[in-house]
Motif scaffolding. Structure first.
Motif, mmCIF file in Angstrom:
data_model
loop_
_atom_site.group_PDB
_atom_site.id
_atom_site.type_symbol
_atom_site.label_atom_id
_atom_site.label_comp_id
_atom_site.label_asym_id
_atom_site.label_seq_id
_atom_site.Cartn_x
_atom_site.Cartn_y
_atom_site.Cartn_z
ATOM 1 N N ALA A 198 1.053 -1.916 -0.219
ATOM 2 C CA ALA A 198 -0.086 0.046 -0.236
ATOM 3 C C ALA A 198 1.224 1.448 0.126
ATOM 4 O O ALA A 198 0.492 2.310 -0.820
ATOM 5 C CB ALA A 198 -0.524 0.077 1.257
ATOM 6 N N SER A 199 1.670 1.066 1.005
ATOM 7 C CA SER A 199 2.624 2.677 0.858
ATOM 8 C C SER A 199 3.553 2.436 -0.932
ATOM 9 O O SER A 199 3.710 3.752 -1.059
ATOM 10 C CB SER A 199 4.458 2.154 2.420
ATOM 11 O OG SER A 199 3.245 2.068 2.771
ATOM 12 N N LEU A 200 4.000 1.498 -1.935
ATOM 13 C CA LEU A 200 4.034 2.053 -2.518
ATOM 14 C C LEU A 200 3.869 2.775 -3.977
ATOM 15 O O LEU A 200 3.608 3.394 -4.065
ATOM 16 C CB LEU A 200 4.824 0.245 -3.427
ATOM 17 C CG LEU A 200 6.167 -0.503 -2.846
ATOM 18 C CD1 LEU A 200 6.310 -1.036 -3.092
ATOM 19 C CD2 LEU A 200 7.607 0.451 -2.740
ATOM 20 N N GLN A 201 2.059 2.249 -3.379
ATOM 21 C CA GLN A 201 0.888 2.651 -4.283
ATOM 22 C C GLN A 201 0.768 4.493 -4.018
ATOM 23 O O GLN A 201 0.500 5.607 -5.036
ATOM 24 C CB GLN A 201 -0.677 2.350 -3.779
ATOM 25 C CG GLN A 201 -0.451 0.739 -4.676
ATOM 26 C CD GLN A 201 -0.991 0.044 -4.601
ATOM 27 O OE1 GLN A 201 -2.468 0.734 -5.057
ATOM 28 N NE2 GLN A 201 -1.068 -1.420 -4.234
ATOM 29 N N MET A 202 1.047 5.078 -2.819
ATOM 30 C CA MET A 202 0.868 6.012 -1.808
ATOM 31 C C MET A 202 2.072 6.893 -2.670
ATOM 32 O O MET A 202 1.329 8.207 -2.837
ATOM 33 C CB MET A 202 0.315 5.533 -0.650
ATOM 34 C CG MET A 202 -0.791 4.920 -0.377
ATOM 35 S SD MET A 202 -1.052 6.002 1.567
ATOM 36 C CE MET A 202 0.281 5.403 2.562
ATOM 37 N N TYR A 203 3.192 6.044 -2.044
ATOM 38 C CA TYR A 203 4.431 7.637 -1.975
ATOM 39 C C TYR A 203 5.372 7.354 -3.240
ATOM 40 O O TYR A 203 5.939 7.823 -3.684
ATOM 41 C CB TYR A 203 5.118 7.687 -1.122
ATOM 42 C CG TYR A 203 4.288 7.493 0.211
ATOM 43 C CD1 TYR A 203 3.354 8.898 0.748
ATOM 44 C CD2 TYR A 203 4.163 6.134 1.419
ATOM 45 C CE1 TYR A 203 3.858 9.099 1.642
ATOM 46 C CE2 TYR A 203 3.481 6.955 2.407
ATOM 47 C CZ TYR A 203 3.116 7.806 2.816
ATOM 48 O OH TYR A 203 2.312 7.350 4.024
ATOM 49 N N ALA A 204 5.316 5.560 -3.592
ATOM 50 C CA ALA A 204 5.762 6.249 -5.035
ATOM 51 C C ALA A 204 5.003 5.611 -5.968
ATOM 52 O O ALA A 204 5.207 4.111 -6.690
ATOM 53 C CB ALA A 204 6.515 5.539 -4.706
ATOM 54 N N PRO A 205 3.919 6.326 -6.970
ATOM 55 C CA PRO A 205 3.004 5.679 -8.208
ATOM 56 C C PRO A 205 3.822 5.623 -8.718
ATOM 57 O O PRO A 205 3.087 4.432 -9.696
ATOM 58 C CB PRO A 205 1.836 6.615 -7.753
ATOM 59 C CG PRO A 205 1.944 8.148 -7.445
ATOM 60 C CD PRO A 205 3.350 7.421 -6.476
ATOM 61 N N GLN A 206 4.881 6.255 -9.436
ATOM 62 C CA GLN A 206 5.431 6.172 -11.058
ATOM 63 C C GLN A 206 6.047 4.529 -10.954
ATOM 64 O O GLN A 206 5.676 4.125 -11.509
ATOM 65 C CB GLN A 206 5.992 7.285 -11.636
ATOM 66 C CG GLN A 206 5.065 8.291 -11.317
ATOM 67 C CD GLN A 206 4.266 7.871 -12.656
ATOM 68 O OE1 GLN A 206 5.579 7.674 -13.241
ATOM 69 N NE2 GLN A 206 3.365 8.794 -12.848
ATOM 70 N N MET A 207 7.066 4.409 -9.799
ATOM 71 C CA MET A 207 7.719 3.476 -9.623
ATOM 72 C C MET A 207 6.665 2.626 -9.783
ATOM 73 O O MET A 207 6.776 1.285 -10.020
ATOM 74 C CB MET A 207 8.287 3.226 -8.426
ATOM 75 C CG MET A 207 9.462 2.053 -8.326
ATOM 76 S SD MET A 207 9.943 2.123 -6.705
ATOM 77 C CE MET A 207 10.863 3.428 -6.053
ATOM 78 N N TRP A 208 5.754 1.967 -9.091
ATOM 79 C CA TRP A 208 4.820 0.427 -8.989
ATOM 80 C C TRP A 208 4.153 0.495 -10.098
ATOM 81 O O TRP A 208 3.539 -0.558 -10.979
ATOM 82 C CB TRP A 208 3.899 1.441 -8.083
ATOM 83 C CG TRP A 208 2.461 0.182 -8.080
ATOM 84 C CD1 TRP A 208 1.336 -0.317 -8.527
ATOM 85 C CD2 TRP A 208 2.908 -1.259 -7.750
ATOM 86 N NE1 TRP A 208 0.859 -1.604 -8.104
ATOM 87 C CE2 TRP A 208 1.625 -2.364 -7.605
ATOM 88 C CE3 TRP A 208 4.246 -1.880 -6.879
ATOM 89 C CZ2 TRP A 208 1.481 -3.824 -6.664
ATOM 90 C CZ3 TRP A 208 4.018 -3.651 -6.569
ATOM 91 C CH2 TRP A 208 2.936 -4.256 -6.744
#
Length: 329
Positions: A198-208
């Motif tokens: 969930a953190s990746l989707q919130m704080y690093a959406p482009q990376m995800w």
């Protein structure tokens, strides 16, 4: 001699700087991109797909326009055709239409029968998924209907497992656990992975998003946050095997199946709770509290001090093994 040495040092510095400049100049001259290639690279860096990328239709149907986007926007008569769920599409062209107030990005796609059609990107992307099994798993697992279904199944499974375990006084992780840290470790790993997901989707959406369009199972070929996430995912099957082995050693077949069912229900609850609460920033506090709770509960489990030298069973004290009858001195 000093002057000679200074001259040598000056010549060495000059030659080294000259060599660096020439090498740098050659590297730039070796790569010349056309304007179309530059636009394609720029689009790829923000949208993560480009020409010749493969999609699969995940919606029930997808409508594509046969004529150019300008004709459709201008109100001219146009034809369209439908592609059904499961159809494979390839990106043939990407066109920027500045006169379109809805979405300036139009994508031309070709289907299996070589029919070409256009669609707005905002209309297209929610109805397709990358033609890759990992991306398709992520897409299906992130579906709202799947999450609701998992919630219902997890609640019913956990309720049935807890009721059955309480009735038969059987073992269950965190409450009446076996003498093994692996079940606790599995629950903590699932909770951590769900929080990081969930953190990746919130704080690093482009990376995800880039990982979603170009997935890999190699944790050493991605940025550090994704590497940690993939390592935690890889750790799960290893811990599951260790859990099954310890359950097989300590419980009977029927008790082991019931224990593993309760463990699976607990892991499902951990995934749902932490993946949802993290989106509202509460999951981080819950994760800390859950780690303290899980470790504290494990420390209160009676731990065997000895192991049978014949069958490997855990023993609370020396003497006759209750499993094989061997005498342990």
């Amino acid at each position: 001699m000093r002057i000679f040495r200074l001259l040598l040092i000056m010549f060495a510095v000059v030659f080294s700087l000259t060599g660096c400049y020439q090498s740098h100049h050659r590297n730039h001259a070796a790569f010349k991109f056309s304007e179309r290639q530059i636009d394609s690279l720029s689009f790829f860096s923000t949208h993560h797909y480009t020409n010749n990328y493969n999609f699969v239709v995940k919606a029930d149907s997808l409508s594509l326009i046969s004529q150019m986007p300008e004709e459709y926007i201008g109100g001219l008569p146009t034809d369209s055709f439908i592609v059904r769920k499961g159809a494979h599409l390839v990106v043939a062209d990407i066109h920027m239409v500045s006169s379109d107030n809805t979405d300036s990005v139009w994508v031309e796609l070709a289907n299996d029968s070589s029919a070409f059609g256009w669609a707005r990107e905002s209309y297209l992307l929610p109805r397709v998924m990358p033609d890759d099994p990992i991306s398709q798993f992520i897409s299906e697992f992130s579906n709202d209907h799947v999450l609701i279904f998992l919630c219902v199944i997890a609640v019913f499974a956990a309720g049935y497992a807890f009721w059955n375990i309480k009735r038969h006084k059987a073992h269950i992780v965190h409450f009446h656990d076996i003498d093994s840290f692996y079940p606790t470790l599995l629950c903590l790993t699932v909770a951590f992975s769900a929080t990081l997901y969930a953190s990746l989707q919130m704080y690093a959406p482009q990376m995800w998003q880039h990982f979603y369009y170009h997935p890999t199972l190699n944790p050493f070929s991605v940025p550090v946050p994704l590497m940690i996430f993939l390592c935690s995912v890889w750790a799960m099957p290893v811990i599951v095997l260790a859990c099954v082995d310890d359950v097989r050693r300590q419980l009977s077949w029927g008790e082991g199946v019931l224990y593993l069912g309760g463990l699976a229900a607990m892991c499902a609850i951990d995934y749902i709770v932490f993946s949802i609460t993290t989106l509202h920033y509460v999951g981080y506090l819950l994760l800390v509290a859950y780690v303290v709770f899980a470790i504290d509960r494990y420390l209160h489990v009676p731990h065997a001090r000895y192991v049978c030298g014949n069958c490997g069973a855990r023993l609370d004290h020396k003497g006759k093994c209750p499993y094989c009858g061997a005498i342990n001195e």
